[in-house]
Design an enzyme around this catalytic site. Structure first.
Site, mmCIF file in Angstrom:
data_model
loop_
_atom_site.group_PDB
_atom_site.id
_atom_site.type_symbol
_atom_site.label_atom_id
_atom_site.label_comp_id
_atom_site.label_asym_id
_atom_site.label_seq_id
_atom_site.Cartn_x
_atom_site.Cartn_y
_atom_site.Cartn_z
ATOM 1 N N GLY A 46 -30.473 38.946 -21.227
ATOM 2 C CA GLY A 46 -30.021 38.920 -22.612
ATOM 3 C C GLY A 46 -28.603 38.423 -22.814
ATOM 4 O O GLY A 46 -28.277 37.858 -23.846
ATOM 5 N N ASP A 101 -25.644 42.173 -23.533
ATOM 6 C CA ASP A 101 -25.904 41.644 -24.867
ATOM 7 C C ASP A 101 -25.811 42.737 -25.927
ATOM 8 O O ASP A 101 -25.153 42.603 -26.933
ATOM 9 C CB ASP A 101 -27.271 40.934 -24.925
ATOM 10 N N ASP A 104 -27.746 49.916 -26.608
ATOM 11 C CA ASP A 104 -28.580 50.679 -27.540
ATOM 12 C C ASP A 104 -28.429 52.156 -27.178
ATOM 13 O O ASP A 104 -27.552 52.840 -27.697
ATOM 14 C CB ASP A 104 -30.019 50.171 -27.419
ATOM 15 N N PHE A 157 -34.617 45.784 -34.613
ATOM 16 C CA PHE A 157 -34.657 45.034 -33.363
ATOM 17 C C PHE A 157 -34.155 43.622 -33.620
ATOM 18 O O PHE A 157 -34.643 42.935 -34.513
ATOM 19 C CB PHE A 157 -36.089 45.012 -32.823
ATOM 20 N N VAL A 158 -33.152 43.185 -32.835
ATOM 21 C CA VAL A 158 -32.538 41.883 -33.103
ATOM 22 C C VAL A 158 -32.891 40.852 -32.030
ATOM 23 O O VAL A 158 -33.122 41.204 -30.873
ATOM 24 C CB VAL A 158 -30.995 42.004 -33.229
ATOM 25 N N ASP A 164 -34.165 38.486 -26.872
ATOM 26 C CA ASP A 164 -35.556 38.055 -27.018
ATOM 27 C C ASP A 164 -36.447 39.114 -27.646
ATOM 28 O O ASP A 164 -36.105 40.292 -27.722
ATOM 29 C CB ASP A 164 -36.138 37.722 -25.650
ATOM 30 N N ARG A 170 -34.767 33.467 -27.739
ATOM 31 C CA ARG A 170 -33.448 33.493 -27.095
ATOM 32 C C ARG A 170 -32.597 32.289 -27.486
ATOM 33 O O ARG A 170 -31.378 32.343 -27.463
ATOM 34 C CB ARG A 170 -33.594 33.474 -25.567
HETATM 35 P P1 5GP Z 1 -30.186 50.537 -23.621
HETATM 36 O O1 5GP Z 1 -30.416 50.721 -22.147
HETATM 37 O O2 5GP Z 1 -28.733 50.584 -24.027
HETATM 38 O O3 5GP Z 1 -31.030 51.456 -24.452
HETATM 39 O O4 5GP Z 1 -30.750 49.141 -23.987
HETATM 40 C C1 5GP Z 1 -30.062 48.033 -23.590
HETATM 41 C C2 5GP Z 1 -30.994 46.872 -23.326
HETATM 42 O O5 5GP Z 1 -32.189 46.930 -24.111
HETATM 43 C C3 5GP Z 1 -30.254 45.636 -23.736
HETATM 44 O O6 5GP Z 1 -29.571 45.099 -22.635
HETATM 45 C C4 5GP Z 1 -31.374 44.753 -24.250
HETATM 46 O O7 5GP Z 1 -31.876 44.016 -23.154
HETATM 47 C C5 5GP Z 1 -32.423 45.697 -24.735
HETATM 48 N N1 5GP Z 1 -32.356 45.899 -26.208
HETATM 49 C C6 5GP Z 1 -31.948 47.002 -26.880
HETATM 50 N N2 5GP Z 1 -32.010 46.818 -28.206
HETATM 51 C C7 5GP Z 1 -32.451 45.550 -28.389
HETATM 52 C C8 5GP Z 1 -32.692 44.740 -29.547
HETATM 53 O O8 5GP Z 1 -32.532 45.122 -30.717
HETATM 54 N N3 5GP Z 1 -33.134 43.471 -29.305
HETATM 55 C C9 5GP Z 1 -33.344 42.980 -28.048
HETATM 56 N N4 5GP Z 1 -33.784 41.725 -27.936
HETATM 57 N N5 5GP Z 1 -33.103 43.709 -26.935
HETATM 58 C C10 5GP Z 1 -32.663 44.969 -27.109
HETATM 59 MG MG MG Z 2 -30.176 43.445 -21.586
#
Ligand code: 5GP
Ligand code: MG
Length: 185
Positions: A46, A101, A104, A157-158, A164, A170
């Protein structure tokens, strides 16, 4: 924007807004490190577009150590974390900057920082283009601090600028929120 598969993309951040903010972020990062050499650790896939823009605006000496940590996402649903590349090694005594990227829950970034911190680096800092506010950071490994953040975003979700949806979108220059018809109330 309507797509044949009923996925709608609502624009959130334009390519121009992103470019401006990435330039500012590079300035913030350069001000912290000065001339110190840095090991940049992008989390694939990402952060691909973000990091490629960011590094060309950073003046210090650096090496780039790619790593991949994937959460077996099926569309928007997160799952178990798994290294797809790496983890990064030989970081003792180095200044490490992890780049992702979007943060979350923070679980992904937390895992990478944890792995690096055990190698006695001189420092480890974190940079994310997007930080989701109001996300559930109850995971104990996930209270990782973000040192450099591009934009704060809310729910939704972005995609775009490297992010992606099932591997798609992407290559879009701006960032949009995915809306499917079932999301509508
Ligand atoms: P976390 O481990 O912080 O919950 O999630 C981080 C990873 O989840 C990011 O590096 C990304 O790859 C994916 N992710 C979380 N939210 C989104 C979103 O809204 N869109 C996309 N494309 N990926 C996300
Ligand atoms: Mg990621």
């Amino acid at each position: 924007m309507t797509r044949p598969d009923d996925i709608q993309l609502d624009p959130l951040l334009s390519a121009e807004q992103i470019e401006r903010r990435v330039g500012e972020l590079a300035g913030e990062i350069a001000a912290v490190y000065g001339d110190a050499p840095v090991v940049l650790v992008p989390i694939l896939s990402g952060s691909l577009i973000f990091v490629s823009d960011l590094v060309r605006k950073l003046p210090m000496d650096m090496v780039i150590e790619l790593c991949g940590l994937s959460s077996y996402r099926d569309g928007e649903t997160p799952g178990q974390l798994r290294w797809t590349l790496g983890p990064p090694r030989n970081l003792d005594g180095r200044h490490v900057l992890v780049v992702d990227d979007i943060v979350d829950t923070g679980a992904t970034l937390g895992r990478v920082v944890d792995t690096i911190a055990r190698q006695q680096p001189a420092s480890v800092r974190t940079c994310t283009l997007l930080l989701r506010t109001g996300a559930d950071r109850s995971d104990p490994v996930a209270d990782t601090e973000v040192d450099f953040e591009g934009f704060r975003i809310g729910r939704g979700f972005v995609v775009g600028y490297g992010l992606d949806y099932d591997g798609r979108f992407r290559n879009r220059p701006g960032i949009s929120v995915v809306r499917r018809d079932e999301d509508e109330t």
